[in-house]
Write a protein that holds these residues in place. Sequence first.
Motif, PDB file in Angstrom:
ATOM      1  N   SER A   1       0.954  -1.270  -0.164  1.00 30.18           N
ATOM      2  CA  SER A   1       0.225   0.014   0.014  1.00 30.18           C
ATOM      3  C   SER A   1       0.852   1.007   0.042  1.00 30.18           C
ATOM      4  CB  SER A   1      -0.794  -0.067   1.415  1.00 30.18           C
ATOM      5  OG  SER A   1      -0.298   0.052   2.533  1.00 30.18           O
TER       6      SER A   1
ATOM      7  N   TRP B   1       8.933   8.659   4.305  1.00 31.36           N
ATOM      8  CA  TRP B   1       9.811   9.263   3.395  1.00 31.36           C
ATOM      9  C   TRP B   1       9.869  10.924   3.725  1.00 31.36           C
ATOM     10  CZ3 TRP B   1       8.459  11.567  -2.042  1.00 31.36           C
ATOM     11  CH2 TRP B   1       7.095  12.102  -1.973  1.00 31.36           C
TER      12      TRP B   1
ATOM     13  N   GLY C   1       1.623   0.982  -4.934  1.00 34.31           N
ATOM     14  CA  GLY C   1       0.499   0.243  -4.579  1.00 34.31           C
ATOM     15  C   GLY C   1      -0.585   1.092  -4.087  1.00 34.31           C
TER      16      GLY C   1
ATOM     17  N   GLY D   1       0.395   2.573   4.032  1.00 36.22           N
ATOM     18  CA  GLY D   1       1.317   3.620   3.652  1.00 36.22           C
ATOM     19  C   GLY D   1       2.660   3.298   3.040  1.00 36.22           C
TER      20      GLY D   1
ATOM     21  N   PHE E   1      10.795  11.618   8.952  1.00 41.15           N
ATOM     22  CA  PHE E   1      11.268  10.250   8.724  1.00 41.15           C
ATOM     23  C   PHE E   1      10.472   9.556   9.810  1.00 41.15           C
ATOM     24  CE2 PHE E   1      15.988  10.803   7.437  1.00 41.15           C
ATOM     25  CZ  PHE E   1      15.625  11.055   6.255  1.00 41.15           C
TER      26      PHE E   1
HETATM   27  C1  LIG Z   1      13.627   7.329   5.537  1.00 43.66           C
HETATM   28  C2  LIG Z   1      13.343   7.391   4.150  1.00 43.66           C
HETATM   29  C3  LIG Z   1      13.300   8.708   3.641  1.00 43.66           C
HETATM   30  C4  LIG Z   1      12.822   8.710   2.358  1.00 43.66           C
HETATM   31  N1  LIG Z   1      12.919   9.942   1.572  1.00 43.66           N
HETATM   32  C5  LIG Z   1      12.411  10.041   0.201  1.00 43.66           C
HETATM   33  C6  LIG Z   1      12.229  11.086  -0.439  1.00 43.66           C
HETATM   34  O1  LIG Z   1      12.618  12.174   0.234  1.00 43.66           O
HETATM   35  N2  LIG Z   1      11.895  11.012  -1.707  1.00 43.66           N
HETATM   36  C7  LIG Z   1      11.769  10.047  -2.275  1.00 43.66           C
HETATM   37  O2  LIG Z   1      11.512   9.976  -3.682  1.00 43.66           O
HETATM   38  N3  LIG Z   1      11.778   8.870  -1.721  1.00 43.66           N
HETATM   39  C8  LIG Z   1      12.136   8.861  -0.507  1.00 43.66           C
HETATM   40  N4  LIG Z   1      12.307   7.530  -0.059  1.00 43.66           N
HETATM   41  C9  LIG Z   1      11.963   6.468  -0.734  1.00 43.66           C
HETATM   42  C10 LIG Z   1      10.401   6.117  -0.740  1.00 43.66           C
HETATM   43  O3  LIG Z   1       9.761   5.867   0.649  1.00 43.66           O
HETATM   44  C11 LIG Z   1      10.110   4.767  -1.503  1.00 43.66           C
HETATM   45  O4  LIG Z   1      11.014   4.990  -2.784  1.00 43.66           O
HETATM   46  C12 LIG Z   1       8.703   4.436  -1.899  1.00 43.66           C
HETATM   47  O5  LIG Z   1       8.183   4.532  -0.912  1.00 43.66           O
HETATM   48  C13 LIG Z   1       8.832   3.043  -2.560  1.00 43.66           C
HETATM   49  O6  LIG Z   1       7.586   2.861  -2.940  1.00 43.66           O
HETATM   50  P1  LIG Z   1       7.068   1.419  -3.269  1.00 43.66           P
HETATM   51  O7  LIG Z   1       5.680   1.348  -3.961  1.00 43.66           O
HETATM   52  O8  LIG Z   1       8.121   0.687  -3.976  1.00 43.66           O
HETATM   53  O9  LIG Z   1       7.273   0.583  -1.694  1.00 43.66           O
HETATM   54  P2  LIG Z   1       6.660   1.022  -0.401  1.00 43.66           P
HETATM   55  O10 LIG Z   1       6.000   2.256  -0.451  1.00 43.66           O
HETATM   56  O11 LIG Z   1       8.020   0.631   0.620  1.00 43.66           O
HETATM   57  O12 LIG Z   1       5.563   0.224  -0.190  1.00 43.66           O
HETATM   58  C14 LIG Z   1       5.578  -1.202  -0.078  1.00 43.66           C
HETATM   59  C15 LIG Z   1       4.673  -1.904   0.921  1.00 43.66           C
HETATM   60  O13 LIG Z   1       4.373  -3.430   0.615  1.00 43.66           O
HETATM   61  C16 LIG Z   1       4.223  -3.997   1.469  1.00 43.66           C
HETATM   62  N5  LIG Z   1       4.682  -5.459   1.548  1.00 43.66           N
HETATM   63  C17 LIG Z   1       5.720  -5.993   1.108  1.00 43.66           C
HETATM   64  N6  LIG Z   1       5.699  -7.217   0.870  1.00 43.66           N
HETATM   65  C18 LIG Z   1       4.300  -7.600   1.135  1.00 43.66           C
HETATM   66  C19 LIG Z   1       3.595  -8.825   1.164  1.00 43.66           C
HETATM   67  N7  LIG Z   1       4.468 -10.036   0.656  1.00 43.66           N
HETATM   68  N8  LIG Z   1       2.450  -9.053   1.250  1.00 43.66           N
HETATM   69  C20 LIG Z   1       1.682  -7.741   1.423  1.00 43.66           C
HETATM   70  N9  LIG Z   1       2.443  -6.426   1.522  1.00 43.66           N
HETATM   71  C21 LIG Z   1       3.711  -6.535   1.472  1.00 43.66           C
HETATM   72  C22 LIG Z   1       5.094  -3.318   2.810  1.00 43.66           C
HETATM   73  O14 LIG Z   1       4.823  -3.558   4.085  1.00 43.66           O
HETATM   74  C23 LIG Z   1       5.196  -1.833   2.338  1.00 43.66           C
HETATM   75  O15 LIG Z   1       3.837  -1.357   3.199  1.00 43.66           O
HETATM   76  C24 LIG Z   1      12.648   7.529   1.494  1.00 43.66           C
HETATM   77  C25 LIG Z   1      12.471   6.377   2.143  1.00 43.66           C
HETATM   78  C26 LIG Z   1      12.897   6.194   3.636  1.00 43.66           C
HETATM   79  C27 LIG Z   1      12.599   4.898   4.291  1.00 43.66           C
END
Ligand SMILES: Cc1cc2nc3c(=O)[nH]c(=O)nc-3n(C[C@H](O)[C@H](O)[C@H](O)COP(=O)(O)OP(=O)(O)OC[C@H]3O[C@@H](n4cnc5c(N)ncnc54)[C@H](O)[C@@H]3O)c2cc1C
Lengths: 178, 522
Positions: free
Chosen positions: B17, B96, B21, B90, B200
């Motif tokens: 999510s 982030w 997602g 989220g 964060f």
């Molecule tokens: C401290 C920090 C600061 C950041 N700052 C920035 C920024 O300033 N700018 C920027 O562009 N990016 C930033 N990022 C990166 C950004 O958060 C990520 O790039 C982005 O959220 C990734 O999106 P995503 O959809 O790939 O995964 P995520 O947002 O991580 O979502 C993945 C979700 O899938 C769930 N999941 C995983 N496996 C399973 C499963 N098998 N079954 C069910 N659910 C599952 C997880 O629990 C999670 O909730 C930061 C990250 C962190 C940690």
Amino acid sequence: MREVDPRSRYSRRFVLKAAAVSVPVAAVAGTAISEAWAEGGALQPATLKTLVKAARDIYPHDFLADTYYIAAVTPWNEKAAADPAVKALLEDGVKRLDAAAQAAHGKPYAQVAWEADRVVLLRGIEDTPFFRKLRGDLVVALYNQKELWPKFGYEGASAEKGGYIHRGFDDIDWLPKA
Amino acid sequence: MAQFDQNDDGVVVIIGSGAGGGTLGNELAQKGVKVVILEAGPRNEIQDFVNDEWESFAQLAWTDMRVASGSWRVAKDFPNLPAWIVKSVGGSTVHWAGASLRFDEHEFKVASAYGGIKGANLLDWPITKADLDPWYAKAEDKMGVTRTNGIPGLPGNNNEKVMEAGARKLGYKDFSTGRMAINSQPRDDRGSCQQIGFCFQGCKSGAKWSTLYTEIPKGEATGNLEVRPNSHVARIEHDAGGKVTGVVYFDEAGKTQRQKARVVAVAGNSIESPRLLLNSASNLFPDGLANSSGQVGKNYMRHVTGSVYAAFDKSVHMYRGTTMAGIVRDEARNDPARGFVGGYEMETISLGLPFMAAFLNPGAWGRPFTAAMENYPRMAGMWLVGEDMPQETNRITLDKEGKDKFGLPVANVHYDDHPNDVAMRTHAYKQGTALYEAVGAIQTYPTTPYPSTHNLGTNRMSEKPRDGVVNAFGQAHDIKNLFVSDGSQFTTSAACNPTLTIVALAIRQADHIAGRMSRREI
Ligand SMILES: Cc1cc2nc3c(=O)[nH]c(=O)nc-3n(C[C@H](O)[C@H](O)[C@H](O)COP(=O)(O)OP(=O)(O)OC[C@H]3O[C@@H](n4cnc5c(N)ncnc54)[C@H](O)[C@@H]3O)c2cc1C
Ligand code: SF4
């Protein structure tokens, strides 16, 4: 700029209570710390005292009283009580540290007079599981004590104070003018 | 709120999510498509967030077992924490910092722009900047990115002012409080940034965009979106014809559940998404789903990162206010004369005292370390983030030994720096240090990369099925009703932070999926 008052806003009693140690209030308020904190746990009193000494040698901050190091070390008492492997790791580790101190200086670690000499002994065991456990736990157990944050100029939680929007987020006044 | 039957095979099931997602779920729900989001983590809301680094970490971070290997220092310092990712509704948009930059044009075609780089598995994206620009515009509007759509920039905090003064002295031209998905004024029913400084740890004022309190409730309000927290997807199932039919997941009580689906979209972030595809291996797909190319899990990218902290003789209090609202872009260009291809951004960063102790120089102790810690109130800090080279050997595999609490093999995250990465980091440390010295730094601390916050590339997009896992719309080359919707689609990493691009791709993908569904193509 708004500076941070380094005086702790929390009573020392609170710190030690948080660490699940009972200490007479008088001992906390004064400079001399009662030895009572080291008694009555899974670890030997002498072991605990050596660990406090080592904790200060690992993360030496001269403006921090021993109480902070005690608060960082005493959780091992409970961990040792819950897990014999932790108990053995810490007791044996201290024993070996003392043996090394005896060999080099003819006295146990806590009585080696100079920090620099004690640090040499710690460097000698830097790669052991015992030292890695000490350092790895301490870096959280010491610096995560809210009561010492003001001494490092860190103010902790801010949301309930309305953030820093009216409390100095941009109050820097010494930079060269653009 | 909608509740869909587990046997309803008309729903789109989205796994995760977060940025990908959560956005896809809302976009599809707005178009009338029925969606179930399965999220492994619990649902923590704004009121649950805590301004306390370790407590918040325990509340939000993914701490299930992972294994790190390779020559990167993270593998030594944090062998079971290769990445810092959220496990909560989220996703990582809870953690982030909000930096939201568009890729440069050349960053969609680096194989052409950089030529052959030894050891790098470079490939051009199957889309161009021009293809994505309209979707970037929608993403910026959705997220309320400052300095777009007429939204003013955020005010600079102390940390930003130090960086800006240093940048000016160094002769840099392109610096500001950045393009941030943080409200500088009330917008979209959310208030403006209160300069709380715990970006964060989850923004307690809701000024920072997160799918948790934007996309997800909006999607739920349509009646077409159901979010099921504490639902860990174990594998994706398929029929004899090779079409996916649903997923098997563990609920909060650890009981096995099965949700049927018309379409499955994987958005678990770049470590869990390939792990899930690999764990879904079957007789028909013995190497894992969507893996005829053998590229699932490969080309793991995490950006060339590092930080420079600098101590001054007077106070800075860098922790006050927005964590990352300060960006210098002068080094983001591709200029091989510097000794490496690609570029990097300099962005303000601050850690609280507890995290500073853990991450300034992991493993360090003794007087040099504590002297640095005692400089804390006088420190300014920047994070360096640049393009890293995709390498086939940097990859997510199923660990041979480690199992999670459900008995599923955990992810092994292997990473070695490419020589180009090392050259870029060296340059970035030098420039960061020079910037702070230009305004009187008395000590500088080049700080090793943290566990990965940007995880990318492990199910990459490619024009040809043999080069990657998904096509230009994130659709698996091998399975037409299986999509990848997170940062693992990235063909290459570009210099800037990834989330704006993840969101833009998700909006575009929703349009594509809804169109194909209505045309009955999937
Ligand atoms: C401290 C920090 C600061 C950041 N700052 C920035 C920024 O300033 N700018 C920027 O562009 N990016 C930033 N990022 C990166 C950004 O958060 C990520 O790039 C982005 O959220 C990734 O999106 P995503 O959809 O790939 O995964 P995520 O947002 O991580 O979502 C993945 C979700 O899938 C769930 N999941 C995983 N496996 C399973 C499963 N098998 N079954 C069910 N659910 C599952 C997880 O629990 C999670 O909730 C930061 C990250 C962190 C940690
Ligand atoms: S500084 Fe602004 S964006 Fe960051 S947590 Fe605080 S209110 Fe939210």
